[in-house]
Design a protein around this motif. Structure first.
Motif, PDB file in Angstrom:
ATOM      1  N   ARG A  23      39.786  40.964  43.893  1.00  0.00           N
ATOM      2  CA  ARG A  23      39.781  40.960  42.420  1.00  0.00           C
ATOM      3  C   ARG A  23      39.413  39.618  41.792  1.00  0.00           C
ATOM      4  N   ALA A  24      39.110  38.592  42.586  1.00  0.00           N
ATOM      5  CA  ALA A  24      38.953  37.238  42.052  1.00  0.00           C
ATOM      6  C   ALA A  24      37.497  36.881  41.774  1.00  0.00           C
ATOM      7  N   PRO A  25      37.250  35.904  40.881  1.00  0.00           N
ATOM      8  CA  PRO A  25      35.914  35.356  40.672  1.00  0.00           C
ATOM      9  C   PRO A  25      35.644  34.200  41.628  1.00  0.00           C
ATOM     10  N   HIS A 124      41.925  44.604  34.794  1.00  0.00           N
ATOM     11  CA  HIS A 124      40.964  43.528  34.985  1.00  0.00           C
ATOM     12  C   HIS A 124      39.649  44.116  35.498  1.00  0.00           C
ATOM     13  N   CYS A 126      35.049  43.305  36.267  1.00  0.00           N
ATOM     14  CA  CYS A 126      34.069  42.308  36.694  1.00  0.00           C
ATOM     15  C   CYS A 126      33.552  41.444  35.547  1.00  0.00           C
ATOM     16  N   GLU A 128      35.117  40.369  33.025  1.00  0.00           N
ATOM     17  CA  GLU A 128      36.116  39.323  32.781  1.00  0.00           C
ATOM     18  C   GLU A 128      36.062  38.251  33.877  1.00  0.00           C
ATOM     19  N   ASN A 129      35.832  38.667  35.124  1.00  0.00           N
ATOM     20  CA  ASN A 129      35.665  37.695  36.207  1.00  0.00           C
ATOM     21  C   ASN A 129      34.443  36.819  35.982  1.00  0.00           C
ATOM     22  N   GLU A 132      35.231  34.387  33.199  1.00  0.00           N
ATOM     23  CA  GLU A 132      36.161  33.335  33.640  1.00  0.00           C
ATOM     24  C   GLU A 132      35.425  32.266  34.448  1.00  0.00           C
ATOM     25  N   SER A 188      31.934  38.235  41.156  1.00  0.00           N
ATOM     26  CA  SER A 188      33.192  38.929  40.898  1.00  0.00           C
ATOM     27  C   SER A 188      33.474  39.804  42.111  1.00  0.00           C
ATOM     28  N   CYS A 190      34.876  42.619  43.139  1.00  0.00           N
ATOM     29  CA  CYS A 190      35.153  43.709  42.191  1.00  0.00           C
ATOM     30  C   CYS A 190      36.592  44.230  42.238  1.00  0.00           C
TER      31      CYS A 190
END
Length: 213
Positions: A23-25, A124, A126, A128-129, A132, A188, A190
């Motif tokens: 889930r992280a960028p 949350h 992609c 938004e990632n 960010e 991202s 995903c």
């Protein structure tokens, strides 16, 4: 101690190696000639991917230019990822899966609501990632363009309809991208949990950057 299988076949010494959590960028600058290897550690994890030219980020990945230049919707080994100025940004030097997607887009809070119901609005996504990660270098929402979805399976039916279905990857499969210019890679990993692209279960991926031979 056994050798790391994910480092096998890289052209030169590793200069960056990180596991991106589910889930992280992730953002990283890749110099011309370096190779980025993306490892799908647990299988069927969609990796949403943007590219910007390091010299001038107004030049960025263009799905339209890439598709038009190769005459094919799908990204495969040998595909040149082209910018909005038609220049080569990166080349898919090797891929353990047959093809990757560049038309399915990135999930967002808005598209989740439309596709899966209002109860997903707070999830949350992609976009938004991407936002960010891009904000670190001063880019905003208008700088998010059509993206690549590595390891994602988006078949196109005869009538033009698109599907987002089970992925075609498996644990440990990889894709290698050689930088044709200095680029900024924004990813991202995903976070989507509402469709089968990642078996409804986001998982980590590994990003390895190797120097040129």
């Amino acid at each position: 101690m056994s050798a790391d299988p994910y480092l096998s076949g890289l052209p030169g010494p590793v200069v960056h190696d990180v596991v991106v959590p589910a889930r992280a960028p992730w953002l990283h600058h890749v110099a011309a000639g370096q190779t980025l290897r993306i490892v799908d550690l647990e299988g069927n994890q969609a990796v949403d991917f943007l590219l910007y030219a390091a010299a001038d980020d107004a030049e960025r990945y263009s799905a339209q230019d890439t598709i038009a230049a190769q005459g094919n919707l799908f990204l495969r080994e040998g595909t040149v990822l082209r910018s909005n100025e038609g220049r080569a940004m990166m080349t898919i030097a090797a891929s353990a899966v047959d093809y990757h997607d560049t038309i399915g887009g990135a999930c967002s809070c808005e598209s989740n609501t439309l596709r899966y119901g209002h109860h997903t609005k707070a999830q949350h996504a992609c976009v938004e990632n991407f936002l960010e990660a891009n904000l670190i270098e001063g880019r905003g929402k208008r700088d998010i363009v059509s993206n690549i979805n590595f390891f994602m399976n988006v078949p196109v039916e005869a009538d033009g309809a698109l599907g987002i279905v089970d992925g075609i990857s498996a644990p440990g499969l990889t894709v290698d991208l050689r930088a044709d210019m200095g680029v900024i890679v924004v990813v991202s990993n995903c976070p989507q949990i509402n469709n089968p692209c990642n078996a409804f279960n986001p998982t980590p991926v590994r990003m390895i950057v190797a120097a040129a031979a």
